[in-house]
Scaffold this motif. Structure first.
Motif, short mmCIF file in Angstrom:
data_model
loop_
_atom_site.label_atom_id
_atom_site.label_comp_id
_atom_site.label_asym_id
_atom_site.label_seq_id
_atom_site.Cartn_x
_atom_site.Cartn_y
_atom_site.Cartn_z
N VAL A 68 11.60 -2.98 10.59
CA VAL A 68 11.48 -1.91 11.59
C VAL A 68 10.45 -2.28 12.64
O VAL A 68 10.68 -2.15 13.84
N CYS A 69 9.30 -2.74 12.19
CA CYS A 69 8.22 -3.15 13.09
C CYS A 69 8.35 -4.64 13.39
O CYS A 69 9.00 -5.38 12.67
N LEU A 307 6.94 -2.80 7.79
CA LEU A 307 5.80 -3.35 8.53
C LEU A 307 5.99 -4.81 8.94
O LEU A 307 5.22 -5.33 9.74
N GLY A 308 7.00 -5.47 8.40
CA GLY A 308 7.36 -6.80 8.88
C GLY A 308 6.51 -7.94 8.38
O GLY A 308 6.40 -8.98 9.03
N PHE A 309 5.91 -7.79 7.20
CA PHE A 309 5.08 -8.87 6.66
C PHE A 309 5.95 -9.87 5.90
O PHE A 309 6.91 -9.50 5.23
N THR A 372 1.40 6.39 10.67
CA THR A 372 0.70 5.32 11.39
C THR A 372 1.65 4.47 12.22
O THR A 372 1.20 3.59 12.96
N GLY A 373 2.95 4.73 12.10
CA GLY A 373 3.92 3.96 12.87
C GLY A 373 3.84 2.48 12.53
O GLY A 373 3.82 2.11 11.35
N CYS A 374 3.78 1.64 13.55
CA CYS A 374 3.69 0.19 13.33
C CYS A 374 2.25 -0.32 13.42
O CYS A 374 2.02 -1.52 13.55
N ASN A 375 1.31 0.59 13.39
CA ASN A 375 -0.10 0.19 13.33
C ASN A 375 -0.38 -0.26 11.90
O ASN A 375 -0.82 0.52 11.06
N TYR A 376 -0.12 -1.52 11.63
CA TYR A 376 -0.17 -2.00 10.25
C TYR A 376 -1.59 -1.98 9.67
O TYR A 376 -1.77 -1.86 8.46
#
Length: 477
Positions: A68-69, A307-309, A372-376
């Motif tokens: 998503v992010c 989060l795309g990690f 927090t949205g994409c604020n990882y």
């Protein structure tokens, strides 16, 4: 094994008021138990990270699936680690695989408590974890045979591991002096957090540099080493321990003499099942575990799909929440016993206060994480705070069984943990069903459900919890 009913001593001498903690048998048991729970939880959670690497994450055109992010940069993976098989399991199948462990785990909770009380906890706990080790080593073979075989192996792992907490509680009924319970038990059970903290990042590194099959082989070997040490060094009770000092033996047994019952094999099932203080623990345990198991099984998926990690980053970041959880569990144990012993706070006040902080805090921060949205950085921080605060319940409802019925602590833990296992069975399935598209809004729903259940449990325990030995569980002799 000796029957627990013949393991209480009668004293004709004045018993010591204390015994040194350093190099003592009771703290040795606590440390070796910590290692045991390290193994148990490492074997439980390693699949959560390995699952990310076991899946065929490419679409029909051969492109890697997107999070998503925005994805985070990651170093190129060594070519030689792409030899393990990958599988086309949809999100529903993933949910069943991740939750299947708990279908076996729930089956041996109450039998584990009963058998530990009747025959002793040492071999029951040891062989239970050894069985989990054996089936962990068979995991790669089962996965190649199909999802159904993997689910079956995970169920069998759960059956073996299901006896661990009830057996451990039953053993502590004979080993933990009342004013040291919080300290000894939090040290022992912190192994669960340590196992999670180590297994998540190490599993990710193993997947990155080797392949996912080695996750199960390496942790399986660690488990075999623990079993050998446990078999050689542990005894069921102080009276049967070959290396304990006489001072420590008298200190432990005399401090417990007024709490443990000499009622033989009789178990007051009617009184147990109608005890409101027990049901308060049941509700609190169920509620807390809903949040705990949701994060334990699905946090690596959230880190990857939302989060795309990468797999290399995923394990380390997924472990962060449990570092704080373990630290606060140990520190909370020290504080809880200090408040009871030195500040003379009633046990029930300490248990309820620690439970409130350890359940309401995580509920607040897990909901905040969903916004927090994409604020990882914020997302990881809030999830870490949520799990860290949860560690405080280790000195709350989590050990309250030993306060209200020490002679039946293993059985009580088996009852409460049976209900508390249900979130592990259905939580991942419900969560994956609610997050088929992996949107942030879908995950917010998952977090809200967890927080609401947590809050209900905290209130229920505060109203109905108790901190003294119940009339049906008192000394008879």
């Amino acid at each position: 094994m000796n029957s627990s009913t013949s393991q209480l001593s009668v004293f004709s001498v004045v018993s010591p008021l204390s015994a040194p903690a350093c190099c003592s048998s009771r703290y040795g048991l606590s440390l070796l138990s910590c290692y045991g729970f390290f193994v148990a939880y490492a074997l439980r959670v390693n699949l959560s990270v390995a699952m990310v690497d076991m899946l065929n994450n490419t679409d029909a055109s051969g492109n890697t699936s997107k999070s998503v992010c925005p994805a985070h940069s990651s170093p190129a993976r060594p070519i030689y680690n792409h030899t393990a098989s990958v599988y086309d399991w949809d999100s529903e199948t993933q949910g069943w695989i991740l939750g299947s462990f708990f279908y076996g785990y729930i089956l041996t909770q109450i039998p584990g408590g009963y058998l530990a009380r009747k025959y002793g906890a040492k071999w029951l706990l040891g062989l239970g974890i050894l069985g989990t080790v054996v089936f962990t080593l068979l995991t790669p073979v089962a996965a190649d045979l199909g999802a159904g075989y993997l689910i079956a192996v995970r169920v069998l792992e759960g059956i073996g591991e299901g006896v661990t907490f009830p057996a451990m509680h039953a053993m502590w009924a004979f080993w933990a002096p009342p004013m040291e319970r919080s300290r000894l038990l939090t040290i022992a059970y912190t192994g669960a957090q340590l196992g999670t903290v180590v297994a998540l990042p190490l599993s990710a590194q193993i997947c990155f540099y080797l392949d996912w099959t080695w996750v199960f082989y390496i942790f399986g070997i660690v488990g075999i080493v623990w079993f050998i040490l446990w078999a050689l060094l542990v005894s069921n009770t102080p009276s049967t321990h070959p290396r304990i000092t006489e001072q420590e033996r008298l200190y432990i047994t005399s401090s417990l003499n007024k709490e443990l019952t000499l009622s033989g094999d009789h178990i007051p099932w009617g009184s147990i099942l109608t005890s409101m203080p027990l049901w308060a623990i049941v509700v609190a345990h169920f509620s807390y575990n809903w949040t705990f198991y949701t994060l334990l099984t699905l946090l690596p998926t959230y880190m990857s799909d939302v989060l795309g990690f990468s797999i290399k980053e995923n394990g380390a970041l997924s472990a962060l929440p449990y570092i704080g959880c373990g630290l606060l569990a140990v520190l909370g144990g020290q504080l809880a016993d200090y408040l009871r012993e030195n500040c003379f706070y009633r046990t029930v006040v300490v248990r309820k206060a620690f439970s409130l902080v350890g359940m309401i805090g995580p509920a607040v921060f897990i909901v905040a994480a969903g916004y927090t949205g994409c604020n990882y950085i914020l997302a990881v921080a809030f999830l870490s705070i949520s799990s860290s605060l949860g560690g405080i319940v280790a000195s709350g409802f989590n050990i309250n069984h030993l306060d209200i019925a020490p002679s039946y602590a293993g059985i009580l833990l088996g009852i409460t943990n049976s209900f508390a296992t249900i979130p592990g069975m259905v939580g991942p399935v419900i969560a994956r069903a609610l997050t088929k598209n992996n949107t942030i809004e879908e995950w917010q729903t998952v977090f809200y459900i967890s927080a609401g259940i947590n809050l209900f449990g905290a209130v229920f325990y505060t109203v109905f919890g108790q901190g003294v030995v119940q009339p049906w569980a008192g000394h008879k002799g």
